[in-house]
Scaffold this motif. Structure first.
Motif, short mmCIF file in Angstrom:
data_model
loop_
_atom_site.label_atom_id
_atom_site.label_comp_id
_atom_site.label_asym_id
_atom_site.label_seq_id
_atom_site.Cartn_x
_atom_site.Cartn_y
_atom_site.Cartn_z
N LEU A 120 56.35 71.76 6.58
CA LEU A 120 55.47 70.79 7.23
C LEU A 120 54.02 71.23 7.19
CD1 LEU A 120 57.40 69.90 10.54
CD2 LEU A 120 57.45 68.69 8.35
N HIS A 121 53.15 70.25 7.17
CA HIS A 121 51.71 70.45 7.36
C HIS A 121 51.32 69.55 8.53
CE1 HIS A 121 47.47 71.13 6.24
NE2 HIS A 121 47.31 69.91 6.74
N PHE A 122 50.64 70.13 9.53
CA PHE A 122 50.21 69.37 10.70
C PHE A 122 48.74 69.01 10.57
CE2 PHE A 122 53.90 71.73 12.09
CZ PHE A 122 54.60 70.78 12.80
N SER A 123 48.39 67.77 10.94
CA SER A 123 47.02 67.30 10.82
C SER A 123 46.76 66.22 11.86
CB SER A 123 46.79 66.72 9.42
OG SER A 123 45.48 66.19 9.31
N GLU A 124 45.50 66.09 12.24
CA GLU A 124 45.08 64.99 13.10
C GLU A 124 44.69 63.77 12.26
OE1 GLU A 124 42.57 66.26 16.52
OE2 GLU A 124 43.07 68.28 15.85
N ASP A 125 44.74 63.90 10.96
CA ASP A 125 44.38 62.81 10.03
C ASP A 125 45.66 62.19 9.46
OD1 ASP A 125 43.55 61.15 7.99
OD2 ASP A 125 42.26 62.64 7.03
N PRO A 126 45.99 60.95 9.83
CA PRO A 126 47.20 60.32 9.32
C PRO A 126 47.01 59.57 8.00
CG PRO A 126 46.23 58.90 10.96
CD PRO A 126 45.34 60.12 10.86
N THR A 127 45.88 59.79 7.32
CA THR A 127 45.58 58.99 6.12
C THR A 127 45.65 59.77 4.81
OG1 THR A 127 43.19 59.39 6.23
CG2 THR A 127 44.05 57.51 7.51
N ILE A 128 46.09 61.01 4.84
CA ILE A 128 46.10 61.83 3.62
C ILE A 128 47.27 61.41 2.73
CG2 ILE A 128 46.11 64.17 2.69
CD1 ILE A 128 45.27 65.11 5.55
N GLU A 129 46.98 61.09 1.49
CA GLU A 129 48.03 60.66 0.56
C GLU A 129 48.43 61.75 -0.42
OE1 GLU A 129 46.79 56.99 -1.23
OE2 GLU A 129 46.68 55.97 0.71
N ARG A 130 47.49 62.65 -0.68
CA ARG A 130 47.76 63.74 -1.63
C ARG A 130 46.98 64.97 -1.15
NH1 ARG A 130 45.41 64.88 -7.12
NH2 ARG A 130 47.07 65.84 -8.34
#
Length: 175
Positions: free
Chosen positions: A9-19
């Protein structure tokens, strides 16, 4: 929130990363560009807002009963995550997302390994998943969240102990 078998898993506050493309993080101690992810054991290290400083300690094979009782606490489980009071509201309001990747695209980094890295661009296995209530996630995992005025006195005790530990974003902690 943990990966399924064969995933990281990679955790992020950005839900828009596609690649995800390898890069050198501004906080990285290594010069090679990577995409970073974690396996199930290290996921709890990232159940926080990105910039939140946290001092984490857990029992390991060389941990003494005295250190566990003194730092983690008697009858308090095997792991403690400490943050500063000023980070409680951001933690309660954080919108964190988990991206799933095939573990085969990643290799362990560190000795002992503390993360997984890819040197090539990777695409998530699906859309990001909202992680949800971060304090509740800690509770379900049996990890205590400790609130402190400053992380530094706790951190000094932890790193001098027989516990295993990790400190993330400590540069953001109050002096």
């Amino acid at each position: 929130m943990r990966p399924d078998p064969g995933e990281v898993l990679h955790f992020s506050e950005d839900p828009t990363i596609e690649r995800f493309v390898p890069h050198v993080a501004p906080t990285s101690r290594v010069a090679e560009p990577y995409v970073w992810a974690v396996g199930p054991d290290r996921c709890p290290d990232y159940w926080f807002p990105r910039a939140c400083p946290r001092a984490m300690a857990w029992t390991g094979p060389r941990t003494t009963a005295e250190d566990a009782a003194r730092i983690v606490g008697a009858g308090c489980g095997e792991r403690v995550h400490a943050i500063e009071y000023g980070w409680l509201k951001p933690m309660l309001g954080a919108e964190l997302y988990a991206y799933r990747f095939a573990a085969a695209a990643f290799t362990p980094i560190g000795d002992p390994p503390h993360a997984m890295v890819s040197t090539t661009p990777v695409t998530p296995l699906g859309p990001p998943e909202r992680v949800g209530d971060l304090v509740e996630l800690h509770e379900r995992a049996g990890i205590q969240v400790r609130l402190l005025d400053s992380l530094w006195p706790f951190w000094d005790e932890v790193i001098a102990s027989s516990l295993e530990f990790s400190g993330i974003r400590m540069r953001n902690a109050r002096r």
